[in-house]
Scaffold this motif. Sequence first.
Motif, mmCIF file in Angstrom:
data_model
loop_
_atom_site.group_PDB
_atom_site.id
_atom_site.type_symbol
_atom_site.label_atom_id
_atom_site.label_comp_id
_atom_site.label_asym_id
_atom_site.label_seq_id
_atom_site.Cartn_x
_atom_site.Cartn_y
_atom_site.Cartn_z
ATOM 1 N N LEU A 115 9.132 -0.622 1.477
ATOM 2 C CA LEU A 115 9.805 -1.594 0.919
ATOM 3 C C LEU A 115 10.944 -1.329 0.413
ATOM 4 O O LEU A 115 12.133 -2.028 0.162
ATOM 5 N N ARG A 370 7.056 -11.745 -1.755
ATOM 6 C CA ARG A 370 7.361 -10.605 -0.614
ATOM 7 C C ARG A 370 8.630 -10.718 0.297
ATOM 8 O O ARG A 370 8.789 -11.842 0.514
ATOM 9 N N GLU A 415 4.579 -3.725 3.835
ATOM 10 C CA GLU A 415 3.779 -4.390 2.672
ATOM 11 C C GLU A 415 2.368 -4.189 2.869
ATOM 12 O O GLU A 415 1.591 -4.827 2.012
#
Length: 422
Positions: A115, A370, A415
Motif C-alpha cells: 500500500l 481503498r 490490499e
Amino acid sequence: MMVSADRLGLPKRFIEQWPLWLVVSVVALQPVGRLPEVPLLVMALFGLKDLVHGRQALFSNLGFRLFSLLFLCFWVPALVSLPDAVNLEKGLSSTFGMLRFYLAGIFIIHRLDTLATHRLLSMAVAAILAFWALDGIVELLLGHDLFGLSSGSSLYITGIYGDNKRLGYALVAFLGVALAAIVSNKQLLLGVFFSMLMAFVIFISGTRMAWLALAWFVLIAAIVLWYAGYRPNRKYLAGALVMLLLVGAVGSQTPSVKQKVSASLAAFNGSSLDTASSGRISIWQTSVDMFSDNWINGVGVRGFRYAYADYSQPDDMFIHGEEQKIGAFHPHQIVLEMMAEMGVIGVTGLLGAVFIMIYLLKVLAAHTHRFSFLYAVGIATLLMPLGTHLSMYSSYWASLFWFLAALLFAAVRAEGIGPNKA
C-alpha cells in the motif's frame, strides 16, 4: 556490475523502489509520442522473468487471475478473428503485440505489492496530472503552454500534448489513480479542489469524448457508493454542485467549448445529426453493416479501416471528403468495434470483461476507501458500452488500458482482497 546507491549519491530506498519509478515514468512520458513504450517494454521483459520464477505466488493471487481473465476476454477474440482478417499483417501485429502489455502487467502486479508503494504512485500521478492541467490553463490564457506548444486550433486546448488532442481523455483515464491517495487520506478539501481543476481542464480541452468519459466516471462512482450504503452530506453535495456550475459557467466562455457545444447543438438547428456528431452516425452505420456481413468473427482486429470502403454509403464523408480516402480508422464505440472486427465472439469477450468489472466493484463496494476502488472506477469508465473513445486495440489506447488494468489488480493484491477477505 552493479552500481551501489551510495556511489550514485542516491538514497538506498530510492534505488530499491525502481519498479515504482519505472511505472511512474510511463505516466510522465504520455505526452511524448510512443516513448512510454520504452519503460513498458522494460517491464515486459522483467514480467516474463517474474512469470517464470514467481508463477506459484502469482497464480494463487486473485488480482493476477482476474487480470489474466480480463486479458483473455480481449485477446482470444482478436486471435479468433485472424483467419478472416481483411488485413492479416495488421491483425497479427496487433494481436501478438498485445502480449507485451500482459507481461508488463505481470511486472506491475508482482512488484507493486504494498500500500505504501501505491500511495507514492498515486501522489506522483496526481502531481503529474496537476502539472498537465495547469499547463493547459496557461495555453488557454496565453495561446501556448509553458513549453511554447499549442494545438494550433481554437477547437482544442492540448497543453503539453501539443498538436495531439489527448489531454482531456488522458486526464480522465488517470483520474482514479490520482484521487486514490487523496481519498484514502480523507483530504476532502484537497480532493474537491483537485477534482474541480481536472473537470475544468477536461471541459476546456474541447474533446467531447473526454466530457462523456468524465460523466461516466462520476456516475459509476455514485452508483457504487449508493450500492455500498453511502449517503453524501447535503451541504457537501450542494457545495460540489455549486462548484461544478462555476466550472461549467467559466469553461463555457472559452472558444474551445463554445465551438464544440455549437457543433453538438447543430442537429437541433437544421444540420444533420451526422454532421453534428462529426460523422459518427455514418461510422456506426458502416460498423453495423460490416457486422451483418461478418457476424461470427468479424473482419479481423484493426481491420475496420481496411474494410470500411466496401461497406460505406455513397456520400460517406470519410471516403469522399477532403481529408481521408481510405475511411474511418475505427468505430469510435467499443461495442461496435468488437462487433465489426471480432463479431459475436468479440461481443462475448466484452461482456465477460464487463462482468469481471461488475464482480470486482461489488467486492470493493464494502471498502470504498481503498485504492483499488477508484482504480476500478477508472477502468470501468474505459469499458462503458456507451463510450466513444479510441480503439481498444490501437497501440496508444491498448497500452493505456492494460497499464491501468495492471495497476488496479496490483492494488487488489496489495490490499489482500479476495473472495473471503472483502
